[in-house]
Design an enzyme around this catalytic site. Structure first.
Site, mmCIF file in Angstrom:
data_model
loop_
_atom_site.group_PDB
_atom_site.id
_atom_site.type_symbol
_atom_site.label_atom_id
_atom_site.label_comp_id
_atom_site.label_asym_id
_atom_site.label_seq_id
_atom_site.Cartn_x
_atom_site.Cartn_y
_atom_site.Cartn_z
ATOM 1 N N ASP A 294 -23.412 -30.502 5.983
ATOM 2 C CA ASP A 294 -23.776 -29.308 5.219
ATOM 3 C C ASP A 294 -23.570 -29.587 3.730
ATOM 4 O O ASP A 294 -22.531 -30.101 3.319
ATOM 5 C CB ASP A 294 -22.907 -28.120 5.647
ATOM 6 C CG ASP A 294 -23.343 -26.835 4.956
ATOM 7 O OD1 ASP A 294 -24.378 -26.287 5.364
ATOM 8 O OD2 ASP A 294 -22.659 -26.408 4.026
ATOM 9 N N GLU B 37 -29.909 -26.084 4.376
ATOM 10 C CA GLU B 37 -29.276 -27.234 3.732
ATOM 11 C C GLU B 37 -28.400 -28.023 4.692
ATOM 12 O O GLU B 37 -27.540 -28.782 4.265
ATOM 13 C CB GLU B 37 -28.437 -26.757 2.523
ATOM 14 C CG GLU B 37 -27.215 -25.920 2.883
ATOM 15 C CD GLU B 37 -27.509 -24.438 2.926
ATOM 16 O OE1 GLU B 37 -26.575 -23.640 2.826
ATOM 17 O OE2 GLU B 37 -28.704 -24.067 3.084
ATOM 18 N N ASP C 93 -35.405 -28.062 -3.731
ATOM 19 C CA ASP C 93 -36.177 -28.894 -2.805
ATOM 20 C C ASP C 93 -36.057 -30.370 -3.164
ATOM 21 O O ASP C 93 -35.957 -31.237 -2.293
ATOM 22 C CB ASP C 93 -37.650 -28.474 -2.844
ATOM 23 C CG ASP C 93 -37.880 -27.122 -2.182
ATOM 24 O OD1 ASP C 93 -36.944 -26.634 -1.514
ATOM 25 O OD2 ASP C 93 -38.974 -26.559 -2.336
ATOM 26 N N ASN D 259 -29.319 -23.519 -5.993
ATOM 27 C CA ASN D 259 -30.640 -22.898 -5.945
ATOM 28 C C ASN D 259 -30.734 -21.722 -6.895
ATOM 29 O O ASN D 259 -31.725 -21.540 -7.608
ATOM 30 C CB ASN D 259 -30.931 -22.430 -4.517
ATOM 31 C CG ASN D 259 -31.884 -23.365 -3.799
ATOM 32 O OD1 ASN D 259 -32.548 -24.175 -4.427
ATOM 33 N ND2 ASN D 259 -31.957 -23.256 -2.501
#
Length: 578
Positions: free
Chosen positions: A427, A471, A444, A435
């Protein structure tokens, strides 16, 4: 006891008389992070990069020799933007290291009594747009070191935009510009950009930039290039600086290239086109305004695209992939569409002709000639569809469907061969904050770079790396015991840290990191006939991942299943490993 040093609780203050402040200390910057300088009356020299008002106090971002610090004052001048930003100042105040939850120093802030304790040593130009013009090629080039980087002004044409960033060119070189305040600029606009030279997403650029439109004009001329030429062979084979620079020739350039449309997907910022051209597969990001143009496209169309080329690099700055940032639907041209007689219709015709076989043997001969030529296309299309069905288009890793199939297959194989099977759940730490701060397009790009780093550690067919969701990634390691799995997990964690992707927010870690949960089991049948399921292994890895995140993140935790017997030489245990 306070958060770090001793303090007085609920104090009562009585002023006895007026006094004088001591001479401020002037230690080197690194000593500000040390315990002995906490709470000291000190002096620092630097250049003001930016500032903002929060809660009635002025927060200044100041770049000093050795690092940046935040100066906080409750009393400030109303014209602080004009007088302080880009000025070299000497700031006097009480230093207080910024600490994380483990009480480790991660930054420096200074509490300043008022504006009179911020001495301007070298004032900034009254009008930042009076700064002399600089050409884009000089940004990032070698030059004798100065005390501090001052603002520069570059006049350039906007080639493309993304949230918070402009990609511009002055005809000689291209730059990425990170805006300080919203600028209403469109592709083709000529503008002055005033800011501090520095990297923007690892590219030459201007940080904390102000912008002023000069005129409207036409977009820069696009360079026609094939996809294979963007990442030439020398980029992968030449270890010298020349080889590394090969992938930068078209980075941030406005280019025109062609490819075959394989897939269209949707993300929060618009549409993503997946295309194939020669040996290269690449993506193109299209804004929401191009919805009508997207609706006219179909898989198999030959497209000519115009957009800014953005190259993704590995930890050694070798180009790995690229994607295009398109400006509008006008940047998409369909040059050819698949013929009406496609694979699906060929199969339909084949069935029809099978019935006609009873009426005429001549029709059979004609059909055989037609289908023979289409069979090769069918096989190639099936292979492409198979790859698209099992591959995550953004990261290139296996998708969730492929992960489930491979995990069950490897689990059954391990049960038959009575060998160990390990599973890693990975993770990305604090990815939501990244983000929120930089936008989903940058997120991305980070996901693709992290996936590339993970896949460099686990190469097929030794194992499988998949995008588990959002993610989260997963790695399946057949014939791998707990010790070997922990070593792979540590290599993955180090590979992601070595990407040196700047972290977002004040979370105590300078670079993007991952937490890894490791689970190992021996899925052979027990004497009672009861067996372990693949989902139990997923649950173990998920529990280990939870412990890794609860223990502070950026670490690996390993669990072995205790309910299923392992071979005699490796008795089952449950133990965390950091």
């Amino acid at each position: 006891a306070g958060d770090f040093s001793p303090c007085l609780g609920e104090p009562r203050v009585r002023v006895i008389s007026a006094g004088t402040l001591p001479q401020p200390k002037r230690p080197i910057f690194d000593q500000y992070l040390a315990t002995r300088e906490d709470g000291q009356w000190t002096e620092l020299r630097g250049i003001v990069r930016s500032g903002e008002i929060k809660g009635g106090r002025l927060f200044l971002n100041v770049a000093a020799a050795g690092g940046n610090f935040v100066a906080i004052t409750p009393r400030y001048r109303g014209d602080w933007k004009e007088t302080l930003v880009d000025s070299i100042v000497v700031v006097t105040g009480v230093v207080a290291p910024i600490r994380n939850e483990q009480r480790q120093a991660v930054g420096v802030r200074m509490f300043v009594p008022g504006a009179e304790y911020i001495h301007i040593e070298q004032a900034a130009p009254r009008n930042p747009f009076d700064t002399p013009l600089t050409d884009a090629t000089s940004v990032g080039r070698f030059r004798p070191a100065a005390d501090f980087e001052r603002r520069i002004r570059v006049r350039a044409t906007v080639a493309a935009t993304s949230p918070g960033v402009f990609y511009v060119t002055d005809g000689q070189a291209s730059l990425a510009v990170q805006e300080q305040s919203p600028c209403n600029l469109r592709p083709g606009d000529v503008a002055d950009f005033v800011g501090f030279p520095g990297p923007v997403f690892s590219r030459p650029g201007i940080q904390d930039a102000l912008c002023r439109k000069v005129s409207s004009g036409s977009s820069p001329a696009a360079v026609s290039v094939t996809a294979d030429a963007i990442l030439p062979e020398e980029n992968f084979t030449d270890p010298s600086g020349v080889g590394h620079a090969a992938a930068t020739r078209f980075d941030m350039k406005l280019i025109r290239t062609e490819g075959t449309l394989m897939q269209v997907s949707r993300n929060p910022n618009g549409y993503v086109l997946i295309l194939q051209s020669g040996k290269q597969q690449f993506a193109a990001t299209v804004p929401d305004s191009a919805k009508s143009a997207i609706g006219r496209l179909g898989n198999g169309d030959q497209l000519r695209l115009t957009g800014v080329c953005l190259v993704t690099y590995d930890p050694y700055h070798r180009g790995q992939s690229f994607h295009l940032l398109l400006r509008s639907g006008d940047d998409i041209q369909v040059t050819a569409s698949p013929p009406w007689w496609d694979v699906r219709r060929a199969m339909w015709g084949l069935g029809l002709m099978a019935g006609v076989l009873l009426l005429s043997g001549g029709w059979i001969t004609i059909l055989r000639r037609q289908v023979r030529g289409r069979t090769r296309e069918l096989l190639e299309a099936n292979e492409t569809l198979r790859r698209l069905s099992c591959e995550d288009p953004l990261t290139g890793a296996a998708n969730r469907r492929e992960f489930d199939l491979v995990l069950q297959s490897e689990f059954d194989g391990a049960a038959r061969s009575r060998t160990a099977l390990s599973l890693l759940l990975i993770d990305i730490d604090f990815f939501k904050a990244l983000n929120d701060q930089h936008g989903h397009l940058y997120g991305d790009e980070c996901l693709a770079r992290v996936a590339s780093a993970l896949r460099s550690v686990v190469k097929a067919p030794a194992g499988c790396v998949a995008r588990y969701g959002g993610e989260e990634f997963a790695a399946i390691l057949p014939e791998t015991d707990a010790n070997e799995a922990r070593a792979v997990a540590e290599s993955m964690r180090a590979a992601v840290t070595n990407l040196a992707i700047p972290n977002a927010g004040d979370n105590g870690q300078p670079y993007l990191s991952v937490s890894v949960g490791v689970a190992t089991c021996y899925p052979h049948k027990t004497e009672t006939g009861e067996g372990l399921s693949a989902q139990t292994l997923v649950g173990l890895a998920d529990r280990a991942l939870y412990q890794a995140k609860a223990g502070g993140r950026n670490r690996c935790v390993s669990l072995e299943n205790a309910s299923i017997p392992a071979p005699a030489q490796a008795p089952p245990t449950i133990r965390p490993v950091y």
